[in-house]
Every structure is written in C-alpha cells, then in structure tokens.
Design a protein around this motif. Structure first.
Motif, PDB file in Angstrom:
ATOM      1  N   THR A 139       0.832  -1.212   0.000  1.00 17.53           N
ATOM      2  CA  THR A 139       0.000   0.000   0.000  1.00 17.53           C
ATOM      3  C   THR A 139       0.863   1.257   0.000  1.00 17.53           C
ATOM      4  O   THR A 139       0.568   2.234  -0.716  1.00 17.53           O
ATOM      5  CB  THR A 139      -0.936  -0.006   1.220  1.00 17.53           C
ATOM      6  OG1 THR A 139      -1.765  -1.171   1.180  1.00 17.53           O
ATOM      7  CG2 THR A 139      -1.811   1.238   1.227  1.00 17.53           C
ATOM      8  N   ALA A 140       1.932   1.238   0.774  1.00 18.84           N
ATOM      9  CA  ALA A 140       2.828   2.398   0.836  1.00 18.84           C
ATOM     10  C   ALA A 140       3.501   2.635  -0.514  1.00 18.84           C
ATOM     11  O   ALA A 140       3.681   3.792  -0.935  1.00 18.84           O
ATOM     12  CB  ALA A 140       3.876   2.184   1.930  1.00 18.84           C
ATOM     13  N   MET A 141       3.877   1.595  -1.197  1.00 13.77           N
ATOM     14  CA  MET A 141       4.465   1.738  -2.537  1.00 13.77           C
ATOM     15  C   MET A 141       3.469   2.361  -3.508  1.00 13.77           C
ATOM     16  O   MET A 141       3.800   3.258  -4.289  1.00 13.77           O
ATOM     17  CB  MET A 141       4.911   0.369  -3.063  1.00 13.77           C
ATOM     18  CG  MET A 141       6.208  -0.157  -2.488  1.00 13.77           C
ATOM     19  SD  MET A 141       6.751  -1.641  -3.370  1.00 13.77           S
ATOM     20  CE  MET A 141       6.694  -2.826  -2.060  1.00 13.77           C
ATOM     21  N   GLN A 142       2.248   1.872  -3.432  1.00 18.18           N
ATOM     22  CA  GLN A 142       1.208   2.397  -4.312  1.00 18.18           C
ATOM     23  C   GLN A 142       0.965   3.882  -4.056  1.00 18.18           C
ATOM     24  O   GLN A 142       0.810   4.684  -5.000  1.00 18.18           O
ATOM     25  CB  GLN A 142      -0.082   1.610  -4.100  1.00 18.18           C
ATOM     26  CG  GLN A 142      -1.205   1.987  -5.052  1.00 18.18           C
ATOM     27  CD  GLN A 142      -2.445   1.140  -4.826  1.00 18.18           C
ATOM     28  OE1 GLN A 142      -2.622   0.548  -3.765  1.00 18.18           O
ATOM     29  NE2 GLN A 142      -3.309   1.076  -5.826  1.00 18.18           N
ATOM     30  N   GLN A 143       0.951   4.262  -2.804  1.00 21.26           N
ATOM     31  CA  GLN A 143       0.729   5.669  -2.460  1.00 21.26           C
ATOM     32  C   GLN A 143       1.891   6.551  -2.920  1.00 21.26           C
ATOM     33  O   GLN A 143       1.687   7.697  -3.347  1.00 21.26           O
ATOM     34  CB  GLN A 143       0.525   5.803  -0.954  1.00 21.26           C
ATOM     35  CG  GLN A 143      -0.779   5.195  -0.459  1.00 21.26           C
ATOM     36  CD  GLN A 143      -0.883   5.193   1.053  1.00 21.26           C
ATOM     37  OE1 GLN A 143       0.098   5.424   1.768  1.00 21.26           O
ATOM     38  NE2 GLN A 143      -2.094   4.936   1.569  1.00 21.26           N
ATOM     39  N   ALA A 144       3.114   6.003  -2.848  1.00 24.61           N
ATOM     40  CA  ALA A 144       4.277   6.771  -3.300  1.00 24.61           C
ATOM     41  C   ALA A 144       4.196   7.045  -4.799  1.00 24.61           C
ATOM     42  O   ALA A 144       4.503   8.156  -5.260  1.00 24.61           O
ATOM     43  CB  ALA A 144       5.565   6.033  -2.958  1.00 24.61           C
TER      44      ALA A 144
END
Length: 260
Positions: A139-144
């Motif tokens: 999820t953090a990768m997607q948000q980045a």
C-alpha cells in the motif's frame, strides 16, 4: 510433519533407518510363515516372480511420476520467487527516475518490503501460514507512485512504467503467497505408503534360505524407496523443511542492488 523440523543431516538418516528397519521387521515376521506354507518346487517362485515384476513396474512408475510432479511444483515456486525479486529490482530502478521525494520514498518502501519478505513472510510460509503483514508495504508503494505529479512527458512515461512494474509485482507476490500450501493430495501419500508396505511384503515372501542375503536384498530396495519418499516429502511443501525454496533472491537484492 516432524520430518520438516529436522535438518537433512538428521532427518534423512533417521527416515531411511525407519523405512529399512520396518522392511526388515516385515521380513522377519513373515519368514517362518513363508517356509511353512510355501510349496516345494518352482511354482511358488514362478508365481511370485511374476507378481514382484509386475508390482515393481507399477510402483516404480508411480514413484517416478509423483517424484517428477513434486519436483515440478518445487521448481515452479522457485521461478515465481525469482520473478517477484526481478520485478522488485525493475521497480527499484524505475523509481530512481521519478522526482523526489516520491521516488526516494518508493525506493525506501521497496527495501523495507524486501526485508519484511525475508524476516516476516518466509518464516510464516515455512509454517504453511498465509502472510499478510507485507500488505502495508505494498500500500505504501502504491501511495508513493500515486503521489507523483509529473510535469514533463518524460516523468509521465516514468510514472506509467512504475505503475506497470508495480502491477507485475502485485501479480508475482500474489502467486508466491498462493503457492504457500501447494502440496500433493493426501490420497497420493496413501498410495505411496501402502506401496512401500506392499514392496516390503513381496520381498519378504521370496523364499531365500540365507537370512543375511534376504535381509541385504530387502534393505537395499527399502533404502532406495526411502530416499525417493524423502525427496518427494522434501519437495512437497516448497517453503518448508530441509529441502525448501529460500529467500536468497531477495537477500541478493539487499546485498547488491539496494546498496548501490
């Protein structure tokens, strides 16, 4: 299964000793009965040779096919793990082209995800448990990536490439996790176990006057069967046991690409 908790240096000799010992025990139990009921002449040996020959073909082919299938499952898991690590490396390289701070944040999340795969996912998969802790990293990768505001045609292209590689990573990760409980059906293990027992019984039914020769013959055949069964069991659960797919591809990323 207790076999998966022991290193190969201990589990393999122990398993072989159990199978060979059981085969010799069956021989000793049936030996007196065979000499008592076996008719004199060649009829007993002739009929038994047909039975042993036919059974040997059937069981040998069955063992070979199941061993090939279990090894095929093992190599499939290894290829999936390699593909996921490759997609991570590709995404990391592409993130280097994105504008900061999103590009740097994405790379940091990729490194964190890789560490968690090694430290969290793998021990859980070795226990045949489905891991979910690394969902937060994804999820953090997607948000980045979603946080990037491209201002040039090149940045638009890099964002699209990042999204494409991220999608490939998601697919590879899902496949790795889905294969956690990949195993042979239980009925095949029943076939293998009953087959090993019948092999010991048929060898015991052969009329051999010299007990040492008879035990040696039984032990040699049981040894080979035990080695095959151990190999099949080792390949059966690809993430568990002494014969297992390791996170070495992810470790190589941490020690190589991610340190540059």
């Amino acid at each position: 299964m207790w076999l998966y908790d022991l290193p190969m240096s201990v589990g393999l000799p122990l398993f072989v000793a159990l199978v060979v010992g059981a085969s010799c025990a069956v021989l000793l139990l049936l030996r007196r009965w065979v000499f008592r009921v076996a008719p004199q002449g060649e009829e007993w040996d002739r009929v038994l040779s047909y039975a042993v020959g036919a059974y040997g073909v059937f069981y040998g082919v069955t063992l070979a096919l199941i061993a090939a299938a279990s090894y095929g499952n093992f190599t499939e898991v290894d290829e999936v793990v390699l593909e996921e690590s490759s997609s991570l490396a590709s995404l990391y390289r592409t993130a280097d082209l994105l504008p900061d701070p999103q590009g740097r944040a994405l790379q940091e999340q990729i490194v964190q995800y890789t560490r968690n795969v090694i430290d969290v996912d793998w021990p859980m998969q070795a226990r045949l448990q489905i891991p979910a802790e690394t969902d937060a990293d994804i999820t953090a990768m997607q948000q980045a990536i979603a946080g990037v505001q491209p201002t040039t045609p090149a940045e638009i292209l890099y964002v699209q490439q990042s999204l494409d590689r991220f999608q490939i990573l998601i697919e590879n990760r899902r496949e790795r996790i889905a294969l956690t409980r990949l195993a042979l059906p239980g009925v095949l293990w029943i076939v293998l176990g009953v087959g090993a027992l019948l092999n010991a019984v048929l060898i015991a039914l052969i009329e051999v006057r010299n007990l040492r020769v008879h035990l040696l013959m039984s032990s040699m055949l049981a040894l080979f069967v035990a080695l095959l069964l151990y190999a099949i069991a080792g390949f059966d659960h690809a993430y568990a046991g002494p014969i297992a797919v390791t996170p070495e591809y992810f470790e190589d990323l941490l020690e190589g690409l991610f340190r540059e």
